[in-house]
Write a protein that holds these residues in place. Sequence first.
Motif, PDB file in Angstrom:
ATOM      1  N   ALA A  99       1.152 -85.226  44.423  1.00  0.00           N
ATOM      2  CA  ALA A  99      -0.358 -84.907  44.003  1.00  0.00           C
ATOM      3  C   ALA A  99      -0.778 -83.869  44.421  1.00  0.00           C
ATOM      4  CB  ALA A  99      -0.948 -86.238  44.598  1.00  0.00           C
ATOM      5  N   PHE A 100      -0.173 -83.234  45.762  1.00  0.00           N
ATOM      6  CA  PHE A 100      -0.845 -81.937  46.551  1.00  0.00           C
ATOM      7  C   PHE A 100       0.001 -80.710  46.242  1.00  0.00           C
ATOM      8  CE2 PHE A 100      -2.568 -84.925  50.163  1.00  0.00           C
ATOM      9  CZ  PHE A 100      -3.581 -85.326  49.328  1.00  0.00           C
ATOM     10  N   MET A 101       1.139 -81.057  45.262  1.00  0.00           N
ATOM     11  CA  MET A 101       1.956 -79.725  44.912  1.00  0.00           C
ATOM     12  C   MET A 101       1.149 -78.643  44.511  1.00  0.00           C
ATOM     13  SD  MET A 101       5.137 -79.589  42.343  1.00  0.00           S
ATOM     14  CE  MET A 101       6.320 -80.040  43.567  1.00  0.00           C
ATOM     15  N   PRO A 102       1.318 -77.478  44.696  1.00  0.00           N
ATOM     16  CA  PRO A 102       0.485 -76.310  44.422  1.00  0.00           C
ATOM     17  C   PRO A 102       0.889 -76.071  42.803  1.00  0.00           C
ATOM     18  CG  PRO A 102       1.370 -75.659  46.620  1.00  0.00           C
ATOM     19  CD  PRO A 102       2.149 -76.923  46.238  1.00  0.00           C
ATOM     20  N   ALA A 103      -0.141 -75.391  42.142  1.00  0.00           N
ATOM     21  CA  ALA A 103      -0.046 -75.120  40.702  1.00  0.00           C
ATOM     22  C   ALA A 103       1.016 -74.535  40.195  1.00  0.00           C
ATOM     23  CB  ALA A 103      -1.372 -74.702  39.972  1.00  0.00           C
ATOM     24  N   ALA A 104       1.490 -73.477  41.234  1.00  0.00           N
ATOM     25  CA  ALA A 104       2.533 -72.582  40.687  1.00  0.00           C
ATOM     26  C   ALA A 104       3.915 -73.250  40.792  1.00  0.00           C
ATOM     27  CB  ALA A 104       2.821 -71.424  41.813  1.00  0.00           C
ATOM     28  N   TYR A 105       4.038 -74.384  41.683  1.00  0.00           N
ATOM     29  CA  TYR A 105       5.372 -75.066  41.957  1.00  0.00           C
ATOM     30  C   TYR A 105       5.178 -76.242  40.656  1.00  0.00           C
ATOM     31  CZ  TYR A 105       5.607 -72.980  46.522  1.00  0.00           C
ATOM     32  OH  TYR A 105       5.442 -72.272  47.688  1.00  0.00           O
TER      33      TYR A 105
END
Length: 239
Positions: A99-105
């Motif tokens: 849920a908290f994974m950054p958009a780039a990853y």
Amino acid sequence: MNALARRMRQTECEGLETTLAGAAIVCDPSGVLYAPSERLLIVSDLHLEKGAAFARRGSLLPPYDTAATLALLGAALARYDARRVICLGDSFHDRHGAAFMPAAYRETLAHLMARREWIWITGNHDPDPPARIGGETLAEIAVGPWLFRHEPSRDYRSGEVAGHLHPVARVAGAGRSTRGACFASDGNRMILPSFGVTTGGLNVLDRAFHGLFDLQFAKAYVIGLARIYPIGFRALCHG
């Protein structure tokens, strides 16, 4: 050579073909398993967003573990024409990681998943489906002669493939010893090494592995810098 450079170099080495439950599989030096007959790639214990999980608890780890782990996974996928990927649990370090994974990853992961059937096996760290990631989430799945799950079962199952224990092996000789991640197998069951770049390991001679393998046939497929070395459990050392 730092740990990440070593891991990247290992992704360029040839895998070792062996059999599991009577069917051919390839132990790849990157730490993934590949089943050619099914065009299936298996990876365990990615522990994505481990650094972020520690940060939420007030502890600091290097913040680039997810980027490095995904880069290694991308290199492994580039080696094989896999149409299906099974992640054997603990793919995220905690239930909030996806849920908290950054958009780039998230975009990098979506690129790896594109045009592939992607199955997330639930683990003790990530018991819920990953939020807004896609793919299918299961407790276990049977494919061909194999059964894929996160934790190895205590009742002996032919064809079982699991993770969870992060197997490593220690080998000694000529007054020196070396320790490395490994695939652990007796030809009927296999436990995969942990793939995440900031994960530790447990010696295959530890009591946690007792009873999981037929010791007459048990081998550690130790990942070296240039190749994989199959070594019988009886030739290994504690520690």
